[in-house]
Structure formats: C-alpha cells, structure tokens
Design a protein around this motif. Structure first.
Motif, PDB file in Angstrom:
ATOM      1  N   LEU A 186       5.396  -0.690  -8.806  1.00 51.82           N
ATOM      2  CA  LEU A 186       4.893  -1.674  -7.851  1.00 51.82           C
ATOM      3  C   LEU A 186       5.775  -1.806  -6.621  1.00 51.82           C
ATOM      4  CD1 LEU A 186       3.768  -4.597 -10.224  1.00 51.82           C
ATOM      5  CD2 LEU A 186       2.425  -2.669  -9.359  1.00 51.82           C
ATOM      6  N   ALA A 187       7.079  -1.664  -6.793  1.00 49.20           N
ATOM      7  CA  ALA A 187       7.996  -1.904  -5.671  1.00 49.20           C
ATOM      8  C   ALA A 187       9.038  -0.797  -5.581  1.00 49.20           C
ATOM      9  CB  ALA A 187       8.679  -3.258  -5.810  1.00 49.20           C
ATOM     10  N   PRO A 188       8.636   0.381  -5.115  1.00 50.42           N
ATOM     11  CA  PRO A 188       9.620   1.450  -4.926  1.00 50.42           C
ATOM     12  C   PRO A 188      10.600   1.094  -3.814  1.00 50.42           C
ATOM     13  CG  PRO A 188       7.520   2.036  -3.935  1.00 50.42           C
ATOM     14  CD  PRO A 188       7.291   0.769  -4.692  1.00 50.42           C
ATOM     15  N   LYS A 189      11.727   1.789  -3.762  1.00 53.47           N
ATOM     16  CA  LYS A 189      12.730   1.521  -2.732  1.00 53.47           C
ATOM     17  C   LYS A 189      12.142   1.774  -1.338  1.00 53.47           C
ATOM     18  CE  LYS A 189      16.771   2.526  -5.610  1.00 53.47           C
ATOM     19  NZ  LYS A 189      17.982   3.374  -5.779  1.00 53.47           N
ATOM     20  N   SER A 190      12.618   0.987  -0.385  1.00 59.53           N
ATOM     21  CA  SER A 190      12.190   1.115   1.019  1.00 59.53           C
ATOM     22  C   SER A 190      10.697   0.899   1.208  1.00 59.53           C
ATOM     23  CB  SER A 190      12.588   2.496   1.574  1.00 59.53           C
ATOM     24  OG  SER A 190      13.970   2.712   1.449  1.00 59.53           O
ATOM     25  N   GLN A 191      10.121   0.027   0.389  1.00 61.94           N
ATOM     26  CA  GLN A 191       8.697  -0.278   0.512  1.00 61.94           C
ATOM     27  C   GLN A 191       8.436  -1.070   1.796  1.00 61.94           C
ATOM     28  OE1 GLN A 191       6.959  -3.177  -2.278  1.00 61.94           O
ATOM     29  NE2 GLN A 191       5.371  -1.670  -2.717  1.00 61.94           N
ATOM     30  N   THR A 192       7.427  -0.675   2.544  1.00 60.33           N
ATOM     31  CA  THR A 192       7.068  -1.382   3.766  1.00 60.33           C
ATOM     32  C   THR A 192       6.104  -2.520   3.459  1.00 60.33           C
ATOM     33  OG1 THR A 192       5.139   0.008   4.232  1.00 60.33           O
ATOM     34  CG2 THR A 192       7.275   0.773   5.068  1.00 60.33           C
ATOM     35  N   TYR A 194       3.196  -2.877   4.704  1.00 57.73           N
ATOM     36  CA  TYR A 194       1.868  -2.274   4.528  1.00 57.73           C
ATOM     37  C   TYR A 194       1.715  -1.724   3.112  1.00 57.73           C
ATOM     38  CZ  TYR A 194      -2.138   0.829   5.104  1.00 57.73           C
ATOM     39  OH  TYR A 194      -3.354   1.462   4.948  1.00 57.73           O
ATOM     40  N   GLN A 195       2.727  -1.027   2.623  1.00 57.14           N
ATOM     41  CA  GLN A 195       2.649  -0.461   1.274  1.00 57.14           C
ATOM     42  C   GLN A 195       2.552  -1.561   0.217  1.00 57.14           C
ATOM     43  OE1 GLN A 195       6.280   1.797   1.551  1.00 57.14           O
ATOM     44  NE2 GLN A 195       5.208   3.740   1.932  1.00 57.14           N
ATOM     45  N   ALA A 196       3.308  -2.640   0.401  1.00 60.62           N
ATOM     46  CA  ALA A 196       3.246  -3.760  -0.545  1.00 60.62           C
ATOM     47  C   ALA A 196       1.862  -4.398  -0.515  1.00 60.62           C
ATOM     48  CB  ALA A 196       4.314  -4.792  -0.199  1.00 60.62           C
ATOM     49  N   MET A 197       1.305  -4.538   0.677  1.00 60.69           N
ATOM     50  CA  MET A 197      -0.024  -5.131   0.808  1.00 60.69           C
ATOM     51  C   MET A 197      -1.079  -4.261   0.124  1.00 60.69           C
ATOM     52  SD  MET A 197      -3.008  -4.646   2.769  1.00 60.69           S
ATOM     53  CE  MET A 197      -2.425  -3.777   4.221  1.00 60.69           C
ATOM     54  N   ILE A 198      -1.006  -2.946   0.312  1.00 61.37           N
ATOM     55  CA  ILE A 198      -1.962  -2.034  -0.325  1.00 61.37           C
ATOM     56  C   ILE A 198      -1.835  -2.091  -1.842  1.00 61.37           C
ATOM     57  CG2 ILE A 198      -2.531   0.408  -0.684  1.00 61.37           C
ATOM     58  CD1 ILE A 198      -3.659  -0.712   1.898  1.00 61.37           C
ATOM     59  N   THR A 199      -0.605  -2.123  -2.344  1.00 56.39           N
ATOM     60  CA  THR A 199      -0.391  -2.221  -3.796  1.00 56.39           C
ATOM     61  C   THR A 199      -0.986  -3.508  -4.344  1.00 56.39           C
ATOM     62  OG1 THR A 199       1.639  -0.899  -3.713  1.00 56.39           O
ATOM     63  CG2 THR A 199       1.354  -2.350  -5.621  1.00 56.39           C
ATOM     64  N   PHE A 200      -0.725  -4.618  -3.658  1.00 57.29           N
ATOM     65  CA  PHE A 200      -1.248  -5.898  -4.142  1.00 57.29           C
ATOM     66  C   PHE A 200      -2.774  -5.907  -4.129  1.00 57.29           C
ATOM     67  CE2 PHE A 200      -2.824 -10.203  -3.358  1.00 57.29           C
ATOM     68  CZ  PHE A 200      -2.361 -10.827  -4.510  1.00 57.29           C
ATOM     69  N   THR A 201      -3.397  -5.448  -3.058  1.00 58.05           N
ATOM     70  CA  THR A 201      -4.865  -5.490  -2.984  1.00 58.05           C
ATOM     71  C   THR A 201      -5.504  -4.566  -4.018  1.00 58.05           C
ATOM     72  OG1 THR A 201      -4.841  -3.849  -1.182  1.00 58.05           O
ATOM     73  CG2 THR A 201      -4.896  -6.179  -0.562  1.00 58.05           C
ATOM     74  N   ARG A 202      -4.873  -3.458  -4.309  1.00 59.26           N
ATOM     75  CA  ARG A 202      -5.409  -2.579  -5.356  1.00 59.26           C
ATOM     76  C   ARG A 202      -5.331  -3.244  -6.722  1.00 59.26           C
ATOM     77  NH1 ARG A 202      -2.853   3.230  -3.271  1.00 59.26           N
ATOM     78  NH2 ARG A 202      -4.438   3.614  -1.654  1.00 59.26           N
ATOM     79  N   LEU A 203      -4.239  -3.962  -6.965  1.00 58.00           N
ATOM     80  CA  LEU A 203      -4.143  -4.703  -8.219  1.00 58.00           C
ATOM     81  C   LEU A 203      -5.245  -5.753  -8.321  1.00 58.00           C
ATOM     82  CD1 LEU A 203      -0.298  -5.331  -8.597  1.00 58.00           C
ATOM     83  CD2 LEU A 203      -1.739  -3.862 -10.030  1.00 58.00           C
ATOM     84  N   VAL A 204      -5.458  -6.491  -7.247  1.00 56.82           N
ATOM     85  CA  VAL A 204      -6.520  -7.501  -7.240  1.00 56.82           C
ATOM     86  C   VAL A 204      -7.851  -6.860  -7.601  1.00 56.82           C
ATOM     87  CG1 VAL A 204      -7.866  -9.077  -5.802  1.00 56.82           C
ATOM     88  CG2 VAL A 204      -5.371  -9.014  -5.576  1.00 56.82           C
ATOM     89  N   ASN A 205      -8.178  -5.766  -6.929  1.00 55.86           N
ATOM     90  CA  ASN A 205      -9.483  -5.138  -7.129  1.00 55.86           C
ATOM     91  C   ASN A 205      -9.628  -4.516  -8.508  1.00 55.86           C
ATOM     92  OD1 ASN A 205     -10.585  -5.757  -4.558  1.00 55.86           O
ATOM     93  ND2 ASN A 205      -9.366  -4.139  -3.631  1.00 55.86           N
ATOM     94  N   LEU A 206      -8.540  -4.021  -9.077  1.00 60.68           N
ATOM     95  CA  LEU A 206      -8.596  -3.516 -10.450  1.00 60.68           C
ATOM     96  C   LEU A 206      -8.777  -4.654 -11.452  1.00 60.68           C
ATOM     97  CD1 LEU A 206      -5.859  -0.734 -10.576  1.00 60.68           C
ATOM     98  CD2 LEU A 206      -8.330  -0.423 -10.810  1.00 60.68           C
ATOM     99  N   PHE A 207      -8.060  -5.748 -11.244  1.00 60.95           N
ATOM    100  CA  PHE A 207      -8.132  -6.874 -12.168  1.00 60.95           C
ATOM    101  C   PHE A 207      -9.546  -7.448 -12.266  1.00 60.95           C
ATOM    102  CE2 PHE A 207      -3.418  -8.463 -12.174  1.00 60.95           C
ATOM    103  CZ  PHE A 207      -3.031  -7.253 -12.700  1.00 60.95           C
TER     104      PHE A 207
END
Length: 383
Positions: A186-192, A194-207
């Motif tokens: 979920l939180a690789p090093k040097s995450q931007t 934008y990348q955090a936002m994309i990860t979160f929204t994908r989790l929402v949509n999967l859930f």
C-alpha cells in the motif's frame, strides 16, 4: 477533605466525569455520544446512509463547516462509529484523517495515507480480511463452474472482477501473506500523493465491487467512507496548495462513483468556503451542514444529554435531570458564556464539576445550586 473521584461521581449517579476532551481512539465509548444538534445529526445520518449499497449506493460528498469548537471533529468520529454499527445488511468501513498537514507543514495525502490510514486505522486489517473474502469467493466460483486446479486463482479473479485496473490490484492483494506485506504494497517508499490516491481509490472500489455468482451476489463492504478534518489549513495555504488539495478531493470523489462517502470538515464561515476550495469541488458537494454555537437553553440540554449518557442507573434516572446540579445552576453557568460551542461548554463543565468536588459540594440527595457554587467562589473563579 474532598471525596475521591469514585465516591463523588457515584453520588452524582455518573460513571466518572462525563466532560472530557474529544475521543481520539476507535474504541473510546464517547464516540457513541451525540448530544444536542439534532438537525445536524439527522442530516449527517441521512447522507452517510445513502452511500450504503442497500440504500442508494452512490457517492456523496458532505461538507461540515462552522466556527471553531462547534463539534465538527466529533461529528466525523461519531459518524465512523455510527456506520460501523449498521450491520443489518453488511458492514461499512470508515477512515479518519485528522489533517493533511504533515512533515514540515506540507499538505500531503501520501503522508496522511501512511501516517494515519495505514498506521492508525483498520485499513491494513480490512485489506487482509478482503484477501480472505476474495479467497472464499474464488473457491465458490471454482466449485460452481467445476473448474480444476489447472485454473489459477488469478484467472478466476479476472472473471469475478472484469475491470483491468481492479483485477490486477486484487491479484496483488491476494498474493500478500501478512500485515507487513500489505503495508509494503500500500505504501512503497517515495510514494507520491497521486500514487497514494490511486491506491486508496482502488481499495474503495474493490471493497464495494459486486461479485456475481449463479444464485447470488456478494460484496465485501456495503460502503466505504473517508473523513478528512481540519481543511481550514487551506486558509493559510498558497494558491498552488489549494488547487492541489482541490484536485485531490475531485479525483478521489470522481474515481469512487459507487457506495462511497467523502466527508470534509472545515472551521470557517459560509462566505470563506469559496476561498478554501476550487469551484469544481464546491459543485460536487452533495450537502453542506453548518454547525453553530448554541443558545443558553440548547447548551443546558446539551449538558444534560451528555450526563445522561454516563448515568450509572440509566433505567432509573433522577427526576432532577440536571443532577448533580440544579437546572438553574446550569442556566447560570452557561448563561454567562458569551460563546457557547460544544468544546467551550465541555471544557467549562469539566472544570465546574471537578471544582465542585474539590470544594466538597457533595450532591447527596439534593442538587448543587447556583447559591452553593457562588458561596464557594466557583462562579467567579471559573467564569
């Protein structure tokens, strides 16, 4: 000698001092308490519930606003607790970001995602539970379609979740074995941001994604909600930062079109909101809910309701609803406040009730009156 806290509050028919600072932890029982502000609560409940799949199941952007101390932060935390109790048709999940202002005063969603959502909420555990849910669904699909072991779990996930960006992420989640692996994903090093936002929204949509089987459909959660507090930091932000946060809010909202609630809180008056958010954010707001200071009578009722939640004998309440104080004492205390916000009221009452204990104003069978408070010098000292 003053009575101990235990003795004093027992005589007050209270389970400790009910007037304490805001709850900050998920298991704090005060998260369940909502006193006063009935209309605000009704509106918040309505638009939180709308996002649940068994109701409208859409996306809702709710904006809580009002001056400092009017109860917005508690409303966010209370809303999370309230959603988690709605289990009749399945669970909802809710996550809280106290502020986007992180390292060196920078506004960063990546920082909030790592420091708040991953480190302090149930998000990692929820992802692990989703992995288990996904495994059960894979086995069910395999059995229903009589698929052999030559068909991999990844192949079945692609059948269950057709959107490419979602099934790829679902497969990655399915390959993680424990919490440490999930955190790294979920939180690789040097995450931007934008990348955090994309990860979160994908989790929402999967859930909330509906998986279809022969005779039924399943989804992991009925809705997902994100609460972001203290966005009034934008009043002191640069134009660039305002636009970056507005873009973040727009993208999160637009990328989660189903069963999603985004609740923002800002300590500001109505006329300031247009300078805090870009127009395209304000245009997406489903409902604005204003939190206002209270008049004296509303403040008295607020105090009574807070104490009622902490009564030792809930089924046998004293007829003196303001006990251990008389109602006139509460009216006198709160009547002297020029600005009655929940925060101010709680702080004042916390001091009043403790000072009453120290001054040995034992309630016993009769309430503490304004005369008793005045005689002990508490009215002038506190107010």
């Amino acid at each position: 000698m003053p009575k101990s806290n235990l003795e004093f509050y027992k005589e007050c028919n209270l389970d400790g001092n009910p007037f304490r600072s805001n709850a900050t932890f998920d298991n704090d029982p005060r998260l369940a308490i909502w006193a006063g502000q009935a209309q605000e609560r009704q509106l918040l409940e309505k638009f939180l519930a709308r996002s649940r799949a068994e109701q409208v199941g859409n996306a809702n952007l709710i904006l809580l606003y009002g001056t400092y101390g009017t109860g917005k932060s508690h409303a966010l935390l209370w809303g999370m607790h309230w959603l988690r109790q709605m289990n009749s048709a399945g669970q909802s999940v809710a996550y809280y970001i106290p502020t986007l202002k992180k390292d060196k005063g920078r506004l960063t969603f990546a920082g909030a995602f790592k420091d708040d959502l991953i480190a302090k909420t149930s998000l990692v555990d929820d992802v692990l539970q989703y992995r288990n849910f996904l495994g059960i669904c894979v086995n069910q699909y395999r059995a229903e379609n009589k698929l052999g072991t030559d068909v991999s779990a990844d192949d079945i996930i692609e059948k269950l979740i057709p959107p490419v960006e979602l099934y790829n992420f679902a497969k990655e989640i399915n390959h993680q074995e424990d919490g440490a692996a999930v955190r790294a994903l979920l939180a690789p090093k040097s995450q931007t941001d934008y990348q955090a936002m994309i990860t979160f929204t994908r989790l929402v949509n999967l859930f909330v994604y509906e998986l279809r089987f022969k005779d039924e459909t399943k989804r992991f959660r009925q809705s997902v909600h994100l609460m972001i507090d203290e966005l009034d930091v934008l009043t002191q932000a640069s134009t660039k930062e305002i636009l970056e946060v507005s873009d973040l809010i727009r993208h999160i909202y637009d990328l989660c079109p189903n069963c999603f609630g985004l609740v923002l809180a800002v300590s500001a008056e109505q006329e300031i909101i247009a300078s805090i958010f870009a127009e395209y954010v304000i245009g997406r707001v489903t409902r604005q809910i204003e939190f206002k200071p209270m008049d004296r009578d509303a403040a008295v009722e607020f105090v009574i309701q807070v104490m009622d939640e902490m009564r030792l004998e809930k089924g046998n309440k004293t007829k003196l609803r303001a006990f251990p104080f008389s109602k006139s004492a509460l009216e006198a205390i709160l009547g002297q406040l020029s600005f009655r916000t929940p925060r101010k009221i709680v702080n004042v009452m916390q001091q009043v009730i403790e000072e009453a204990r120290i001054a040995e104003l034992t309630p016993g069978k009769s309430a503490i009156t304004v005369e008793a408070l005045d005689k002990a010098g508490l009215m002038d000292e506190i107010l």
